[in-house]
Design a protein around this motif. Sequence first.
Motif, short mmCIF file in Angstrom:
data_model
loop_
_atom_site.label_atom_id
_atom_site.label_comp_id
_atom_site.label_asym_id
_atom_site.label_seq_id
_atom_site.Cartn_x
_atom_site.Cartn_y
_atom_site.Cartn_z
N ARG A 92 -1.53 5.17 4.83
CA ARG A 92 -1.43 6.61 4.60
C ARG A 92 -2.15 7.37 5.71
O ARG A 92 -3.02 6.82 6.39
N LEU A 93 -1.79 8.65 5.84
CA LEU A 93 -2.52 9.51 6.77
C LEU A 93 -3.88 9.87 6.18
O LEU A 93 -4.25 9.40 5.09
N GLN A 94 -4.62 10.69 6.87
CA GLN A 94 -5.97 11.05 6.42
C GLN A 94 -5.94 11.78 5.08
O GLN A 94 -4.93 12.36 4.68
N ILE A 95 -7.08 11.76 4.41
CA ILE A 95 -7.21 12.42 3.12
C ILE A 95 -7.29 13.93 3.32
O ILE A 95 -8.08 14.42 4.14
N GLU A 96 -6.47 14.65 2.57
CA GLU A 96 -6.49 16.11 2.60
C GLU A 96 -7.57 16.64 1.67
O GLU A 96 -8.33 17.55 2.02
N SER A 97 -7.65 16.05 0.46
CA SER A 97 -8.63 16.53 -0.52
C SER A 97 -8.84 15.50 -1.62
O SER A 97 -7.99 14.65 -1.86
N LEU A 98 -10.00 15.62 -2.26
CA LEU A 98 -10.33 14.78 -3.42
C LEU A 98 -10.47 15.67 -4.65
O LEU A 98 -10.95 16.81 -4.53
N HIS A 99 -10.09 15.14 -5.80
CA HIS A 99 -10.10 15.94 -7.03
C HIS A 99 -10.91 15.26 -8.11
O HIS A 99 -10.97 14.03 -8.19
N GLU A 146 -4.12 -2.12 -5.95
CA GLU A 146 -3.49 -1.48 -4.80
C GLU A 146 -4.58 -1.12 -3.79
O GLU A 146 -5.70 -0.76 -4.17
N VAL A 147 -4.24 -1.20 -2.51
CA VAL A 147 -5.14 -0.75 -1.44
C VAL A 147 -4.38 0.24 -0.56
O VAL A 147 -3.26 -0.04 -0.11
N TYR A 148 -4.98 1.40 -0.37
CA TYR A 148 -4.41 2.43 0.51
C TYR A 148 -5.33 2.57 1.72
O TYR A 148 -6.51 2.93 1.59
N LEU A 149 -4.78 2.28 2.90
CA LEU A 149 -5.54 2.38 4.14
C LEU A 149 -5.23 3.73 4.79
O LEU A 149 -4.10 3.99 5.20
N SER A 150 -6.24 4.58 4.84
CA SER A 150 -6.06 5.94 5.35
C SER A 150 -6.44 5.99 6.83
O SER A 150 -7.57 5.66 7.19
N ALA A 151 -5.49 6.43 7.65
CA ALA A 151 -5.69 6.41 9.11
C ALA A 151 -5.34 7.77 9.72
O ALA A 151 -4.63 8.57 9.12
N LYS A 152 -5.84 7.99 10.93
CA LYS A 152 -5.56 9.25 11.62
C LYS A 152 -4.11 9.33 12.05
O LYS A 152 -3.57 10.41 12.24
N SER A 153 -3.50 8.16 12.24
CA SER A 153 -2.12 8.13 12.71
C SER A 153 -1.39 6.95 12.07
O SER A 153 -2.00 5.94 11.72
N LEU A 154 -0.08 7.10 11.91
CA LEU A 154 0.74 6.01 11.41
C LEU A 154 1.21 5.10 12.54
O LEU A 154 1.92 4.12 12.31
N ASP A 155 0.80 5.43 13.76
CA ASP A 155 1.11 4.60 14.93
C ASP A 155 0.05 3.50 15.01
O ASP A 155 -1.06 3.72 15.50
N ILE A 156 0.37 2.32 14.49
CA ILE A 156 -0.62 1.26 14.34
C ILE A 156 -0.27 0.06 15.22
O ILE A 156 0.83 -0.03 15.77
N THR A 157 -1.20 -0.86 15.34
CA THR A 157 -0.98 -2.04 16.17
C THR A 157 0.03 -2.98 15.52
O THR A 157 0.25 -2.96 14.31
N GLU A 158 0.58 -3.84 16.36
CA GLU A 158 1.51 -4.85 15.87
C GLU A 158 0.82 -5.76 14.86
O GLU A 158 1.40 -6.14 13.83
N GLY A 159 -0.44 -6.09 15.12
CA GLY A 159 -1.18 -6.97 14.22
C GLY A 159 -1.35 -6.38 12.84
O GLY A 159 -1.15 -7.08 11.83
N LEU A 160 -1.71 -5.10 12.75
CA LEU A 160 -1.89 -4.45 11.45
C LEU A 160 -0.53 -4.31 10.74
O LEU A 160 -0.44 -4.47 9.52
N SER A 161 0.50 -4.02 11.51
CA SER A 161 1.84 -3.89 10.93
C SER A 161 2.27 -5.21 10.27
O SER A 161 2.85 -5.21 9.17
#
Length: 456
Positions: free
Chosen positions: A259-266, A232-247
């Motif tokens: 996914r949105l930005q990381i809140e915390s690591l455990h 699995e790959v999770y791409l963490s971004a500042k916003s879920l508003d992404i380009t047509e190409g990435l979509s």
Amino acid sequence: MVLDRGQSKNVCVIGAGPSGLVAARELRKEGHTVVVLEQNHDIGGQWLYEPNVEAEDPLGKTKYLNVHSSIYDSLRIASPREIMGFTDFPFLIKKNRDTRRYPGHKELWLYLKDFCDSFGLKEMIRLNTRVEYVGMLDYGDFGQDLKWLVKSREKNAEKTVEQVFDAVVVATGHYSHPRLPSIKGMDAWKRKQIHSHVYRVPEPFTNEVVVIVGNSQSGQDLSMEIVRVAKEVYLSAKSLDITEGLSKVISKHQNLHLRLQIESLHEDGRVEFEDGSCVIANTIIYCTGYSYSFPFLDTKGIVGVDDNRVGPLFEHTFPPSLAPSLSFIGVPRKLIGFPFFESQAKWIAHVLSGKRRLPSYDDMMLSIKEFYRSRELAGIRKSDTHDIADFEYCDRYADYSESPHLEEWRKMLCKSSIINYFTNLETFRDSWGDDDNELLQEAFQSPHFTQLEPQP
């Protein structure tokens, strides 16, 4: 502060990447004596691919990096080759080489080798030589009679070599020293964390759960590559508003998630995102950009890096109180690099010889303050101070040395490539519209391409 017309200076250029090479050429053309110090075994800077990264800190937290290049194995250039060449040295297709419009990184390195050979630059370059210290001697009013002490060390040598120069040109690039986010629990997270600076191939991530932080160009490129081997790959971004190409890319891969930005690591491997979701990951790759870093430079605090703003620099080039004996080339980003570096190099060479004059110290400082204020009013972050993205600025800058303005076809091909990238992320390097083909015909008939090709 301005030297007598026609005066030759003894100049040290730090770095033999694209900006350092063109600086050496223009300085010598203007009659200066030039020494280029390059820490690697060959020229090319960022474009000299280094597959072996085991000696590098995975997050690049050391003062001096062991590996300069951040290029990964599959990287292809993000701009069409036609727009990239220096003004008098087009990036031509060569027989038995990579003929694609967006070739792999080796082809651009070979172009730089051709440039170096064609203009006889090798004789000025000292390879395997790391600069460890650059500092002022005889500091006077606003740079008058200023000399520079440069201490360098050859690879495996015990002693440093000291030399004094009339001027120093810093051309060390800006895609090497990792810039990292601050995330809660980052230091306590026990699994693998790397910066994209040390990423080379996807195979080490086979069957892993990988979190990629940052969805700029490198984050997107690595996601598309790693998703083919990872669980699995999770791409963490500042916003879920992404380009047509990435979509389009995300819709094609069931194991690629935004996914949105990381809140915390455990400590147990959990990665918690801002939306409350979490995954247990094997690896986190930070595609979070790079910081300007000049660990060798001692200007007594006159020039510094504050939140990735190098300053104060007049037109991103000259620190007013140390000009013209200290200058920087290649600091600006988000522009067509090679022609801009060339105009920078010409201006620096002309100012050092006295052919051109800089404004007064007060006028340069005022210009810098006004520029900072304009960026602030435009809502541009301090860390993005050197992101230009403005063809008009590039043309105004060229006027300082009477360098040619960017041709209209070059500007239009650049814009077309960016639009295609946003729309067709996976295919923009291999497929383009009829408008590009028409612009290419115009380009190939322009003086840039019809000028006599220098022999490699």
